[in-house]
Every structure is written in C-alpha cells, then in structure tokens.
Design an enzyme around this catalytic site. Structure first.
Site, PDB file in Angstrom:
ATOM      1  N   ASP A 111      47.027  37.237 -25.849  1.00  0.00           N
ATOM      2  CA  ASP A 111      47.080  36.386 -26.975  1.00  0.00           C
ATOM      3  C   ASP A 111      47.389  35.128 -26.764  1.00  0.00           C
ATOM      4  O   ASP A 111      47.416  34.381 -25.587  1.00  0.00           O
ATOM      5  CB  ASP A 111      48.565  37.229 -27.540  1.00  0.00           C
ATOM      6  N   ASP A 140      44.185  38.471 -37.932  1.00  0.00           N
ATOM      7  CA  ASP A 140      44.504  40.101 -37.699  1.00  0.00           C
ATOM      8  C   ASP A 140      44.048  41.105 -38.766  1.00  0.00           C
ATOM      9  O   ASP A 140      44.252  40.636 -40.135  1.00  0.00           O
ATOM     10  CB  ASP A 140      46.094  40.212 -37.747  1.00  0.00           C
TER      11      ASP A 140
HETATM   12  C1  GLA Z   1      48.818  38.502 -33.013  1.00  0.00           C
HETATM   13  C2  GLA Z   1      47.656  39.211 -32.487  1.00  0.00           C
HETATM   14  C3  GLA Z   1      47.708  40.585 -32.768  1.00  0.00           C
HETATM   15  C4  GLA Z   1      48.678  41.121 -32.238  1.00  0.00           C
HETATM   16  C5  GLA Z   1      50.089  40.327 -32.639  1.00  0.00           C
HETATM   17  C6  GLA Z   1      51.197  41.096 -31.713  1.00  0.00           C
HETATM   18  O1  GLA Z   1      48.877  38.245 -34.364  1.00  0.00           O
HETATM   19  O2  GLA Z   1      46.334  38.786 -33.112  1.00  0.00           O
HETATM   20  O3  GLA Z   1      46.558  41.326 -32.644  1.00  0.00           O
HETATM   21  O4  GLA Z   1      48.637  41.210 -31.038  1.00  0.00           O
HETATM   22  O5  GLA Z   1      49.957  39.091 -32.231  1.00  0.00           O
HETATM   23  O6  GLA Z   1      52.449  40.215 -32.060  1.00  0.00           O
END
Ligand code: GLA
Length: 423
Positions: A159, A219
């Site tokens: 990430d 997301d």
């Molecule tokens: C980010 C990523 C997600 C997930 C969250 C976890 O938002 O884009 O896919 O992994 O972090 O905290």
C-alpha cells in the site's frame, strides 16, 4: 513493399506492452480472495471470532476455497490485507503478526494454506505506517521482504499510505528489488499510481517494470455507484493505462464485491463481465463460507474466467456509448473478440441492443460464430455483418458475448490492422 513492412513493424512495436517485471508471475490476471472489502479492520476476536482478522479466518477461507470449487475455477491466492501485524516490530526489527490473533504465526499459516494447494498473500505499506496505522515498511524494505520470504509468503500487496509522494517511485522500486533479492517468487501488487495521480501522471513503463499489478483508482465499495465510478475512471484514462497491461503486469481496478450486500444480481454480472474485459486481477472480497449460490456460480463461471485469463493478455476498453448503453470490447487469442453491452439506464426493464452496432462487429466479416455468456449461456450460431441479432440487457446489467471469426478477418493484412493493434 518495404514501407508497408516497416509500418507494420512500427505498429507491432507501438502495441507491445512495455517490459513486465521479470519474475515469471502474473502471466495471467491473478485470481484469489482478499479480505479487505468484506472484513476490513475487524480485530475484535472476543466479540466476533468468526469474522475478525485472525489466522482462523484465512484457514477457513483456504478450507472453503479448496473444497467448494474455487480452487478448481482458478482462485489461487488467499490474501491477508491490513491489520494483521502487531503494533511493535520484534527485537531484530522484524514485523510480527499480532500474537493473540495469529498464535501460530504467519509461517504456519502459509504451511496450512499450501497444504490445501493454495498460496498465501500478505499486506504491507511503502511508507511509515499502513493505512490503518500499523507499522509501515519505510526503512525496512529488505528486512520485510526477507521476513515474508522466510515465512513462505507468495504475494505482497504493498500500500502507499504515509509516504512523501516524491519518494513513492523509489520506494516501490526498492521493495521490488528487495523481493527479487530474496530469491523467492513473490507476486508484487502495488498501489503506486493511485497515490501518484493526485500530483502527476504516473510513469506506467516504470510501474510495469517493478510491479505485477497496480491499483489506479479509489477503493471499491459494496455499491453500484462505486463500480460505475471505477468503470468511468478506467474508460476516461484508457489511452494511458490500457497499453501498459499484458502478461506479467495488469491494471487493478480493485476487488470483486460479488456475493456481498450492495449489488443486484444484474450488477454483479456487470462487475464480473467488465473485470474480465479489463483483464483485471480477480480478487474476490466476500464470505465464501456463506454465499448465495447464484453469486458463487457467477464467480466460478468458466466462460467468463476464460475471457479474463485469455492467453493473448490484452486489456479491453470502452469503444462506444450509445443510447445509455456502454460497449466494451476485448481482443482475444485466435482473432476472437469479447463484447460487453452494459445497460446504464437504471429505470424500466430489459432493453434490446442491436449487436451489429458494436464497432468491432467488423470482425464478423464474412462470417462469425457467436456465443452469449451473460445473462444466459446461449449459442447464437453463425452470424454475418448484416446480422439482425438483438441482445436483451437488464437495467445496470450486461450482455457478454464472444465472437469467433470463421475466416480471417478482413483487416488482418491491411492498414486497418493499425486501428486494431494500437490499443
Ligand atoms: C487502502 C487500500 C485498500 C486497503 C486499505 C487497508 O485504502 O487501498 O485496498 O488495503 O488501505 O487499510
């Protein structure tokens, strides 16, 4: 003659995806299960032992995936997302799993998942902290890569939270090198472009050289508006992102949320069809221990998965918007074509779409064979450029078809080929 040959060479060069990360992985879009969208950062194992982020969750997922057709369908990776580690590194500076929720540790969990014929994915962050506030890998890339390799982990989702954006590229590339240095095959899933877009246009050649797939956009949520926003972003950036996809490296529009709470069945069919057209990783985030049989059947539909995993490895793209329909097309191996007709009108009933209006329908000249995969599997038989075929598409649903030319398409040896190979 010579000019034609050099023009063709140029076209081939232009249409070839840049060099992929050379780790022999992700030659087809990755398939598996990833915990985030469905289970998020639920760490309350006292109150919710069945759904909290713990070794038990991944062991149960591995059991179900091995037993209930997921593995046979191609879903291979069981992936941990955020919230697995302890808040402190150990005395040697290594990440460690939360001891209460992962009493056996990650190595034992990996052994268990491997014993089911599956692979284990883990999550970390290029910056100081993960998005949920657990320790990040900044300053520890080699240590963390080695720890994951020692644990026999097979995939790393990396990430991009808590990182100075000017150092993102360097961080992602250094982790890629650190993984490579371990000598273990670890599939590398990045979020580099997602975190870079707010500041500058990402360098997709560099991203493809370092990562096996990469998130570009926000997301996914369990809603049709979220799916629509991902499709819209993808279509409006397709000239930039589609050429970078190919065996070894893929654009990642985020998880499949099929089998959860927010999508109608027609919308679930749309997500599945469009993720296959986009050559997207098929990382499901749902609860396969308790899933509606129709959603399970859709996720395991071998005709759709065959489109996703097509060996040509070209990403499809949106080719037209007509009368509240969106047309998406993906070139497939053996000169075949996949077509998705998406009904964007969220009112009324099923609407008919005249298939001869699809831009790529030329591929049917002089004859083609058509198979409808969604909403129902149906052999549509031999068609011609003058077809009268109309497909019926539910509101926010998708008709998915494959077209097989019965003789070489007319553009194969002409300048028209250029149009078909650039994207
Ligand atoms: C980010 C990523 C997600 C997930 C969250 C976890 O938002 O884009 O896919 O992994 O972090 O905290």
């Amino acid at each position: 003659m010579c000019r034609v040959a050099s023009l063709l060479a140029l076209v081939v060069l232009m249409s070839r995806a840049a060099d992929a990360l050379d780790n022999g992985l992700a030659l087809k879009p990755t398939m598996g299960w990833l915990h985030w969208e469905r289970f998020m950062c639920n760490i309350d194992c006292d109150k919710d032992p069945n759904n909290c982020i713990s070794e038990r969750l991944y062991m149960q997922m591995a059991d179900v995936m091995a037993k209930e057709g997921w593995k046979e369908a191609g879903y291979e990776y069981v992936c941990i997302d955020d919230c697995w580690p302890s808040h402190q590194r150990d005395a040697q500076g290594r990440l460690q799993a939360d001891p209460r929720r992962f009493p056996g540790g990650i190595k034992k969990l990996a052994d268990y998942v491997h014993s089911k014929g599956l692979k284990l994915g883990i999550y970390a962050d290029v910056g100081k902290n993960t998005c949920a506030g657990y320790p990040g890998s900044l300053g520890y890339y080699e240590t963390d890569a080695q720890t994951f390799a020692d644990w026999d982990v097979d995939l790393l989702k990396f990430d991009g939270c808590y990182m100075d954006w000017t150092l993102l590229g360097e961080g992602y590339v250094n982790m890629s090198k650190a993984l490579n240095k371990t000598g273990r095959s670890i599939l590398y899933s990045c979020e580099w472009p997602l975190y870079e877009w707010p500041f500058q246009k990402p360098n997709y050649t560099a991203i493809r050289e370092a990562c096996n797939h990469w998130r570009n956009f926000a997301d996914v949520y369990d809603s049709w508006s979220s799916i629509k926003s991902i499709l819209d972003w993808t279509a409006s950036h397709q000239d930039v992102i589609v050429p970078s996809a190919g065996p070894g490296g893929w654009n990642d529009p985020d998880m499949l949320v099929i089998g959860n709470f927010g999508l109608s069945h027609a919308q679930q069919e749309s997500q599945m069809a469009l993720w296959a057209i986009m050559a997207a990783p098929l990382l499901v985030s749902n609860d396969p221990r308790d899933i509606c049989p129709r959603s399970k059947e859709l996720l395991q539909n071998r005709h759709i998965i065959a489109i996703s995993q097509d060996p040509l490895g070209k990403q499809g793209y949106r080719t037209a918007k007509v009368d509240n329909f969106e047309l998406w097309e993906r070139p497939l191996s053996e000169s075949r074509l996949a077509i998705a007709v998406l009904n964007m009108l969220e009112i009324g009933g099923p609407r008919g779409f005249f298939i001869g209006a699809v831009p790529g329908w030329k591929i049917c000249d002089p004859l083609c064979n058509v198979t409808q995969i969604l909403p129902q599997y149906k052999e549509m038989g031999v068609q011609t450029p003058q077809t009268k075929m109309v497909v019926s598409v539910n509101p926010s649903g998708t008709a998915l078809l494959t077209v097989t030319p019965l003789q070489k398409p007319y553009w194969e040896n002409t300048a028209e080929r250029r149009k078909h190979t650039i994207l």
